[in-house]
Design an enzyme around this catalytic site. Structure first.
Site, PDB file in Angstrom:
ATOM      1  CG  ASP A 126      37.386  35.063  39.119  1.00 43.60           C
ATOM      2  OD1 ASP A 126      38.612  35.289  39.127  1.00 43.60           O
ATOM      3  OD2 ASP A 126      36.620  35.462  38.225  1.00 43.60           O
ATOM      4  NE  ARG A 128      39.379  36.054  36.395  1.00 42.26           N
ATOM      5  CZ  ARG A 128      38.533  35.956  35.376  1.00 42.26           C
ATOM      6  NH1 ARG A 128      38.980  36.130  34.155  1.00 42.26           N
ATOM      7  NH2 ARG A 128      37.263  35.674  35.575  1.00 42.26           N
TER       8      ARG A 128
END
EC number: 3.5.4.25
Length: 200
Positions: A126, A128
């Protein structure tokens, strides 16, 4: 600060009329939007959803993920409450971008799960970055959030940068035969909290 407010306008939707606020992130040339309904600047905690862009799920009705149904459910919940905020962040494919996401989908077609596919492409599970939320939250004078999410990492990321999360509300929807493995990977490898097999 690289994120700056640009302009606001009304956005009529099937769930009601939102106000759409545009922000520009100069650092990576991304444009983000925030949808609000009602007065979000009071002391009362704001019902909120932090949604990362998913072109395939949000706009192309892909059943490989639960993103489109989650976005629609969040808009519906905010409209029912009459007050809330949806942060729509341009972080496609958990931050790896659309074309890399298509490459990851190809690897998933060969049997990899979402985490394995990202890692085979040289990315983290991930990628982000939620720090871009801070200037948006400050611009809208939001004091605290009731966050619609199954992702405890998202809660921690916001809390770590000083956002007051008073409550995490489960946000399960969109399960189908095509995304069962995707949802199991979210739960098993990314720590997402699913209350049961049943959606709301």
């Amino acid at each position: 600060m690289t994120v700056r407010f640009v302009e606001s306008s009304k956005l009529p939707t099937p769930w009601g009329i939102f106000v759409m606020h545009g922000f520009c992130d100069a650092e990576n040339d991304k444009e983000h939007v925030v949808l609000t309904m009602g007065d979000v600047s009071t002391d009362e905690p704001v019902l909120a959803r932090v949604h990362s862009e998913c072109l395939t799920g949000d706009a192309l009705f892909s059943m490989r993920c639960d993103c489109g149904p989650q976005l629609q459910a969040a808009m519906h919940k905010v409209a029912l409450a009459g007050r809330g905020v949806i942060f729509y962040l341009r972080q496609e494919g958990r931050g790896i971008g659309l074309l890399n996401k298509i490459k990851a989908y190809h690897l998933q077609d060969q049997g990899a799960d979402t985490v394995e596919a990202n890692e085979q492409l040289g990315f983290g599970a991930d990628m982000r970055d939620y720090s871009i939320l801070k200037p948006m939250i400050e611009h809208l004078n939001i004091q605290s959030l009731k966050l619609l999410t199954n992702n405890p990492r998202k809660v921690k990321a916001l809390q770590d940068m000083g956002v007051n999360i008073v409550e995490r509300l489960p946000h399960q929807t969109g399960r189908n035969p095509h995304n069962a493995k995707y949802l199991e990977t979210k739960k098993g490898k990314l720590g997402h909290l699913f209350n049961s097999e049943d959606d709301e």
